[in-house]
Structure formats: C-alpha cells, structure tokens
Design a protein around this motif. Structure first.
Motif, short mmCIF file in Angstrom:
data_model
loop_
_atom_site.label_atom_id
_atom_site.label_comp_id
_atom_site.label_asym_id
_atom_site.label_seq_id
_atom_site.Cartn_x
_atom_site.Cartn_y
_atom_site.Cartn_z
N ALA A 650 0.50 5.38 -4.25
CA ALA A 650 0.04 4.73 -3.03
C ALA A 650 -1.07 3.75 -3.39
CB ALA A 650 -0.43 5.75 -2.00
N ILE A 651 -1.37 2.85 -2.44
CA ILE A 651 -2.44 1.88 -2.63
C ILE A 651 -3.28 1.87 -1.35
CG2 ILE A 651 -3.03 -0.54 -3.02
CD1 ILE A 651 -0.35 -0.87 -4.43
N GLN A 652 -4.60 2.09 -1.52
CA GLN A 652 -5.53 2.05 -0.38
C GLN A 652 -6.32 0.76 -0.43
OE1 GLN A 652 -8.17 5.54 0.80
NE2 GLN A 652 -9.74 4.11 0.12
N VAL A 653 -6.34 0.03 0.73
CA VAL A 653 -7.04 -1.25 0.82
C VAL A 653 -8.08 -1.13 1.92
CG1 VAL A 653 -6.83 -3.72 1.17
CG2 VAL A 653 -4.97 -2.46 0.06
N GLN A 654 -9.38 -1.39 1.57
CA GLN A 654 -10.47 -1.42 2.54
C GLN A 654 -11.00 -2.85 2.62
OE1 GLN A 654 -13.09 1.66 0.88
NE2 GLN A 654 -12.51 3.01 2.59
N VAL A 655 -11.10 -3.39 3.85
CA VAL A 655 -11.53 -4.75 4.08
C VAL A 655 -12.96 -4.72 4.60
CG1 VAL A 655 -11.05 -6.89 5.31
CG2 VAL A 655 -9.15 -5.42 4.59
N LEU A 666 -14.24 -2.85 7.69
CA LEU A 666 -13.70 -3.32 8.97
C LEU A 666 -12.36 -2.68 9.28
CD1 LEU A 666 -14.49 -7.14 8.58
CD2 LEU A 666 -15.80 -5.44 9.85
N GLU A 667 -11.55 -2.43 8.24
CA GLU A 667 -10.23 -1.83 8.43
C GLU A 667 -9.79 -1.22 7.11
OE1 GLU A 667 -7.36 -0.63 10.95
OE2 GLU A 667 -8.81 -2.17 11.57
N THR A 668 -9.09 -0.09 7.21
CA THR A 668 -8.55 0.58 6.03
C THR A 668 -7.03 0.70 6.19
OG1 THR A 668 -10.59 1.84 5.70
CG2 THR A 668 -8.60 2.66 4.62
N VAL A 669 -6.31 0.31 5.12
CA VAL A 669 -4.85 0.30 5.15
C VAL A 669 -4.34 1.10 3.95
CG1 VAL A 669 -2.78 -1.14 5.04
CG2 VAL A 669 -4.77 -1.91 6.33
N MET A 670 -3.30 1.93 4.17
CA MET A 670 -2.66 2.69 3.10
C MET A 670 -1.21 2.21 2.96
SD MET A 670 -3.19 5.05 0.79
CE MET A 670 -4.59 6.01 1.38
N LEU A 671 -0.86 1.64 1.77
CA LEU A 671 0.48 1.16 1.49
C LEU A 671 1.23 2.20 0.68
CD1 LEU A 671 -0.21 -2.58 0.55
CD2 LEU A 671 0.27 -1.59 2.80
N PRO A 690 -14.98 -15.65 5.30
CA PRO A 690 -14.41 -15.03 4.10
C PRO A 690 -14.57 -13.51 4.16
CG PRO A 690 -16.54 -15.99 3.59
CD PRO A 690 -16.26 -16.35 5.02
N LEU A 691 -13.70 -12.80 3.44
CA LEU A 691 -13.71 -11.34 3.40
C LEU A 691 -13.61 -10.86 1.96
CD1 LEU A 691 -11.18 -10.66 6.32
CD2 LEU A 691 -13.67 -10.58 6.46
N THR A 692 -13.93 -9.56 1.79
CA THR A 692 -13.73 -8.92 0.49
C THR A 692 -12.93 -7.65 0.70
OG1 THR A 692 -14.82 -8.02 -1.47
CG2 THR A 692 -15.89 -7.62 0.65
N ALA A 693 -12.11 -7.31 -0.29
CA ALA A 693 -11.25 -6.13 -0.19
C ALA A 693 -11.41 -5.28 -1.44
CB ALA A 693 -9.80 -6.55 -0.02
N VAL A 694 -11.50 -3.94 -1.23
CA VAL A 694 -11.54 -2.97 -2.33
C VAL A 694 -10.19 -2.27 -2.37
CG1 VAL A 694 -12.65 -0.91 -3.24
CG2 VAL A 694 -14.02 -2.65 -2.08
N ASP A 704 -6.78 7.28 -10.66
CA ASP A 704 -6.80 6.11 -9.79
C ASP A 704 -7.45 4.95 -10.51
OD1 ASP A 704 -9.68 6.36 -9.51
OD2 ASP A 704 -9.33 7.93 -8.04
N GLU A 705 -7.28 3.77 -9.92
CA GLU A 705 -7.81 2.53 -10.50
C GLU A 705 -8.27 1.64 -9.35
OE1 GLU A 705 -6.20 -1.40 -12.96
OE2 GLU A 705 -5.00 0.44 -12.88
N ALA A 706 -9.48 1.11 -9.45
CA ALA A 706 -10.08 0.30 -8.37
C ALA A 706 -10.12 -1.17 -8.78
CB ALA A 706 -11.47 0.80 -8.04
N GLN A 707 -9.90 -2.04 -7.78
CA GLN A 707 -9.99 -3.50 -7.95
C GLN A 707 -10.72 -4.10 -6.77
OE1 GLN A 707 -6.10 -5.21 -8.43
NE2 GLN A 707 -5.62 -4.07 -10.32
#
Length: 725
Positions: A650-655, A666-671, A690-694, A704-707
């Motif tokens: 899975a991939i977790q994206v936090q904006v 602001l929002e968390t998405v799980m792919l 502009p935004l940043t995403a983890v 796990d691996e973070a970007q």
C-alpha cells in the motif's frame, strides 16, 4: 367481238396515293421526386467522393446513373414500333435504348459544369445502388413494346421519310440550351448537334396516392418564354433505334440485365454534370414522347364504275393539308391547383376567373372566346381544362382569383370576398393558387421563440397585430400551455402596401413589459423575450470528477437605483432529473448586467465546502469547485496496477500546506491494488497555492520507505513515480 358476239369487258381500277403513317413512338417517364431522392442518397451523401463539396459526376457516371434509374424504375421506357423494324436480328438492344434515353434526358435532368481534372470519375464501374449494398433488379428492364398494329389493306412500303424537328443552330457560342423552369411543365430542347427532335412534355398529373395518368400534350405545345421554337421542316432525320449513335468503343455485353462495365460514349472530352434540382411542386412524374412518321405508298382496288358525272366534286377544292396540334387544331391545356392552407387561413374556397381568345378582332378583350370560372376548395383542390386555340393562334390568357373567407376571419376588415390583381398575357400552363402570389392580404405567422414560461419569469406574452396602430386587430396569448403556431391574414390599410403594426406585452409575477413595432413587413414573426429589459441568471454546474452531489448558488443583484434582488438556485450534480433553475429579473435598459454569487458545494461523501464569492457578467456562467477557489488534487501512481504486483502492499499519501510547517495534514489518502487513484478536495487551499506531500511506501515484508514530494503552484495532479516495485 370480231365475230359480232357480245363479250363482257372487265376493267380493274388501281388507285395509288401517298400518305404519312406513324413509324415509331418512344415514351420516357421520369419520376423527378424519386430522381431527387436517388441523387441525395447516392451522390450527395457519398462521403467517399474525392471532394464531397463538389457533388459533380462525369460522363461515365451519367451512363451508370441512367442505367440505375432505369433498373430501379425511376425512369421507365415504353416503345411502340409500327414499322416492324425492331423485330428480328437487327432489333435495337437495351444499349441502343440507353443511348437514346441519355441523349434525350441529359439536358433536362442535368446541368453541365467543369470538373476538377481530366480523369475525374466518381462511380468507376459500379452502379450507385451497389455502392451502398442496395440490391438491384435481377435484370435490366426492357422497354415495353406494343405489338405492331395490323393494317388493312397491306400498304406497299416505300423508303420512309421521318418527319422530324431539327435543332436550330445556336446564335451565340456553343452553349447548350437549357429547358426553362415552367412550374413543372417544361418543354425540353435537345442539345446542339443532336438530331433527335425535342420530346413533347406531358401535362402535370394530379398529385395523389395512385400513379398519375400519362397524358401527353400534342406535339405543337407552346414553349415557355425564353425558349426557341424549332422549325417544323427538316432534311435531317432523327436517329433511328435500329442504328444507335456512334460510340468510341464497342458497347459491352449485358450479363443478367446489369452491366457494371465502363460505357464508352461519343464524347471524347470528359465533362461534369450536376442534377437540376426542382422545387417540391415540380417533383412529379413527367412523360416525354419521341416519335417519327414514315411516308407510305398505298394502293386500293375499287370495284364498280368510277365516274364524276352528276357530282359537284372538284379535286382542286378538296385538297387541304391539316397539321394536328397546330393552327386551329392546337389545344391549350391548363391545370389549376390549390397551394392554400384552407383551415389555417379560414378560406372556404378560391374561384379562378379565366378568359382566353378573341371572338372579334384580335386584341379586343371585350369579346373573349373562352370566359369561365373554376373553383378550388378543400374537397376539390385540382381542376384540369383544355380548349382549342382561337383563329389567331393566341397562346396567352388572362385570369384573376377571388377568395371566399369565413366571416370575421380577416384582421382589419369585415369583408368575406377578396379579389386578386389581374394577371394578363400569362403563358404558364399551371396555376398554383396561393396567398403570396394571388392574395392582396398580408399573411402573418406568429410563434413564440426563446421564451421559458415559468412562475418566476415570463408567465405569458400577449401579441396584438392590426393594419395600423389605432385600428382594430387580433390578440394572441402564448403561455406554458399554448405555444402553437398561429396564422392570420391582415387587410392592408393601403392596397398594395404590405405593412402592419404589432405590440408585444410580457407578463411577469408583478410587472409587465410592453414593446411596439410599427411598419412590420415580415410574414413570419418569432416572439422572443425582451433581451434589453430582462436579466435571466441561469448558472451551469461543471462537475468533471463527479465529486459534487449538489451546489447551492446564492445570487445577489443590485440595479441602478440600489435595489437588491436575491435568490438561491439549487444545481444538480448527479444523474437526478432536476429542472434547470433560473432567476429572472426585470431591469431597465441602462441597469448594470453584473451580479455576484457564493456557492456551497455538497460533496458525494457528505462534506460541505464553501466557495469564494465571485462577480459574474454573463447570464450562464460555469460553476465548479476550482473557479469558486477550491483546490482539487488527483493522486495516482505511474505504473497503475503494476505498482502493487510486487513487494509494495500500500501507499499512504499525506498532503500538507507548504507554509504551515508542523501542522496537521490537510488530507490523508491510502492507495491499494483495488484503489489505485483518488481525487481529494481541499476547501481551505487556494487553487494557486503550492503543497507538499509525504509518501509512505508500505511493503509486504513489514518495512516502509518515505518520500517527500512538492506539488507546484497551479498543478492539480500528483503522479507518484514509484518504479522500484
């Protein structure tokens, strides 16, 4: 006798004379309506043409089109041979008939024109009906041949001399004379260089469900104005069907009645042709007749004694050359038909008063040879009349039309009888009685146009028409339940001046708008809303990502004197059937056309987000999340489903807001494999921020691996470029 005995003497008398007898007759019947439909279906609608806008065919295409029209029955051929030459081995073939049909009908059905190039060809060697899969008849229809009538006594034939009508030399240039459009009763003129006399045209048949009778006009029928009447004597005989026109190649065989091979013609230079389009009233069947006569020497053997004793017979006084169809034997056939809408215009009947010829001196219209009245009505829409010409061979006539209207049906007058102007020296053989040509009244058609009848907008419109502003007239009311077309006839204030007055009144819930129009001349009136006096606000919801369930648009408008008008419009974002809502405001011509609105969006997940207040200058602006200042971001992976086919579970994206360091996301998405992309709505973020995403990549082995990824300003999609799977 020498022996003095009585002997009976027998004398045989032989009377020999020369005369004319019919030799050949060919009738070609063309259904112009079916020809028009054939051209639209096979030529106009053929998108395989090299240049579809040309709609031009070539010489070879004409041969194939003519053959297809005969195959499908659009053109029928009826042949009668009185000489017997068409029987036996030397009988004319279908190819001979097709060449005759083409030479006779080409100037009647087509107009010559230029072609793009010398080798231009549309159909190739394929019949038009076979290009779209339409099956043709099993065999090429042969012209029906009438058996040779028997003659008693049997004449001894001498070399036949056909009485044909040659084509006169053109006065200027080699142009091909074009048959004039005479309301459907055209008289054909063959092209220069053809030795075939012009075919006689048939009187227009009545339009009915059954096939019309083929009634042929006598040979001496009058040409319409502008046509050239060919001379009646000629030493050049017409082409015989036994000897077809010379071609540049050998006509191919006709297997099974259909010949799809290329047909060589006597024309060495390729030319283009376009169909002569006819009006609806002229799209009927026409029968064209080509005939020739032959000179015969006949002998009879009378019995008994021949003597002129005791008789007043004078041979020099008994010789009279009679040409049927000419001089006193010429007939004039006229068709009177109705082109009226009796019910809509409330007309009971129309009477055509026709006068022709002169009993006394030529030109004395006080004593006419024929002076009759003919009625056309809903029960009798068509009348045909026929009479002989007068002693002067007059070919024109006069007439006028009298209309009988229902009482009270005319606007501006109580009259029931209305007379047209006098039509003098008329040459047409078809009188189509209609309002525009014959009635002195003004026909007016009223119909609502771009008006939405609703409770909050225009509720109804009242239209008043009359000959003048202060005169009596008629009022029509259009509303939600009454939008049908209305037809009226207006009696003009000044005869011959076709102008009238019109007043429109638009009714709203509490107000009305009145508009007046003087000196109107249009016969078709489309009543549209008064654009200068009303403002109709009707926003349109744009929902590309299907994130919105509904949108509530809160509209506020201020007029020139500071009055405010407001209304909330609910726009549907899903597949529900909701009526588009409008906000109609009555304004003055100098009031501003700008308004403002703030939109609340109800998302499909139940969240409610509020957009920014915007100013609008158009009546139907698009309403969307982005143009209301709400950021939309789509998150997806580069490899799609392959991203989760290896070690990635899975991939977790936090904006995050790039300016709010350490704040909550602001929002968390799980792919996942079953959810490879997602679109999120960020209500408190401007579209240009502009935004940043983890990005946290969760693997199947528990690691796990973070970007960290930066989303630039104005970008509405985050594409995760993860390739180490």
């Amino acid at each position: 006798m020498k022996k003095g005995k009585q002997t009976q003497a027998v004398v045989n008398y032989e009377l020999q004379y020369k005369g004319l007898a019919p030799a050949y007759n060919l009738e070609i019947t063309v259904d112009f309506k079916a020809t028009e439909e054939f051209w639209h279906h096979h030529i106009d609608a053929d998108f395989s043409l090299g240049s579809p806008s040309l709609k031009i065919v070539s010489n070879n295409d004409i041969d194939l089109i003519m053959r297809d029209l005969v195959n499908t029955g659009v053109i029928t051929i009826k042949e009668t041979d009185f000489s017997g030459e068409s029987s036996g081995d030397g009988a004319p073939t279908i190819e001979d008939h097709m060449k005759i049909v083409k030479e006779l009908m080409l100037p009647i059905m087509f107009n010559p024109t230029a072609i793009p190039n010398e080798d231009y060809n549309v159909l190739g060697s394929t019949l038009p009906s076979e290009r779209d899969g339409t099956p043709g008849p099993s065999a090429t229809p042969q012209p029906s041949t009438t058996p040779e009538p028997s003659a008693t006594p049997t004449p001894s034939a001498t070399p036949s001399t056909p009485t044909a009508t040659p084509v006169p030399e053109p006065s200027e240039g080699p142009e091909t004379p074009t048959p004039p459009d005479n309301g459907g009763g055209e008289t054909t003129v063959p092209p220069p260089g053809s030795s075939i006399p012009p075919p006689r045209t048939s009187a227009p048949p009545p339009i009915s469900s059954s096939p019309p009778p083929e009634t042929t006009t006598p040979p001496g029928s009058t040409l319409p104005p502008g046509s050239t009447l060919p001379p009646t004597q000629s030493t050049t005989p017409p082409p015989s069907l036994g000897t077809p026109p010379t071609t540049t190649g050998t006509p191919p065989d006709v297997p099974n009645g259909n010949n799809n091979q290329r047909i060589d013609t006597s024309i060495s230079i390729n030319a283009g042709y376009q169909l002569q389009h006819r009006s609806i009233s002229q799209q009927v069947k026409r029968t064209f007749t080509y005939s020739k006569a032959m000179a015969l020497t006949n002998k009879i053997y009378p019995s008994g004694m021949l003597s002129l004793d005791g008789t007043d017979f004078k041979a020099e006084d008994q010789v009279l050359l009679v040409r049927l169809g000419e001089g006193p034997f010429k007939k004039i056939a006229i068709e009177i038909r109705s082109a009226l809408d009796f019910e809509e215009f409330q007309i009971e009947e129309a009477i055509v008063h026709l006068s022709y010829g002169f009993k006394g001196a030529e030109g004395d219209k006080t004593r006419r040879l024929h002076q009759e009245s003919y009625v056309v009505s809903p029960s009798k829409p068509r009348t045909n009349l026929e009479f002989f010409t007068d002693q002067y061979g007059t070919l024109t006539y006069d007439y006028y039309v009298e209309f009988i209207h229902k009482a009270g049906s005319l606007i501006g007058s109580h009259e029931t009888k209305v007379r047209s102007r006098d039509f003098t020296d008329v040459t047409e053989r078809d009188i189509a009685v209609n309002i525009s040509d014959h009635s002195p009244l003004i026909p007016v058609e009223l119909q609502p146009g771009t008006i939405d009848f609703e409770e909050d907008g225009v509720q109804s419109v009242q239209v008043f028409v009359s000959p003048e502003e202060e005169g009596s007239g008629k009022t029509v009311i259009f509303n939600k339940d009454n939008t049908l077309l209305k037809k009226f006839l207006i009696f003009p204030k000044t005869p011959g001046v076709f102008r009238y007055f019109r007043r429109d009144i638009f009714f709203f819930r509490q107000e009305k708008i009145e508009q007046e129009f003087a000196n109107q001349v249009s016969s078709q009136v489309i009543v549209n809303r008064p654009e200068a006096r009303i403002l109709v606000i009707s926003p349109i919801l744009v929902n590309p990502g299907q994130l919105i369930s509904k949108a509530i648009v809160k509209v506020v408008y201020s007029n020139g004197i500071g009055e405010q008008f407001s209304k909330a419009l609910v726009l549907n974002g899903g597949g529900q059937d909701l009526v588009q809502q409008n906000f109609t405001i009555v304004v003055e011509e100098d009031d501003p056309r700008t308004w403002r609105a703030q939109t609340d969006f109800i998302l499909l997940n139940g969240d409610i987000v509020q957009g920014l207040e915007r100013n609008y200058t158009i009546e139907q602006p698009p309403i969307s999340l982005e143009n209301c200042g709400i950021k939309i971001l789509k998150i997806s992976t580069l490899l799609g489903a392959d991203t989760f086919s290896g070690t990635i579970a899975a991939i977790q994206v936090q904006v995050f807001d790039i300016d709010a360091a350490g704040a909550n996301p602001l929002e968390t998405v799980m792919l996942k494999k079953d959810k490879m992309e997602e679109t999120i709505v960020l209500p408190n973020v401007d579209v240009n921020d502009p935004l940043t995403a983890v990005v946290l990549i969760l693997k199947r082995d528990g690691t796990d691996e973070a970007q960290n990824i930066v989303v630039p300003s104005g970008l509405n999609e985050l594409l995760l470029r993860i390739t180490n799977i």
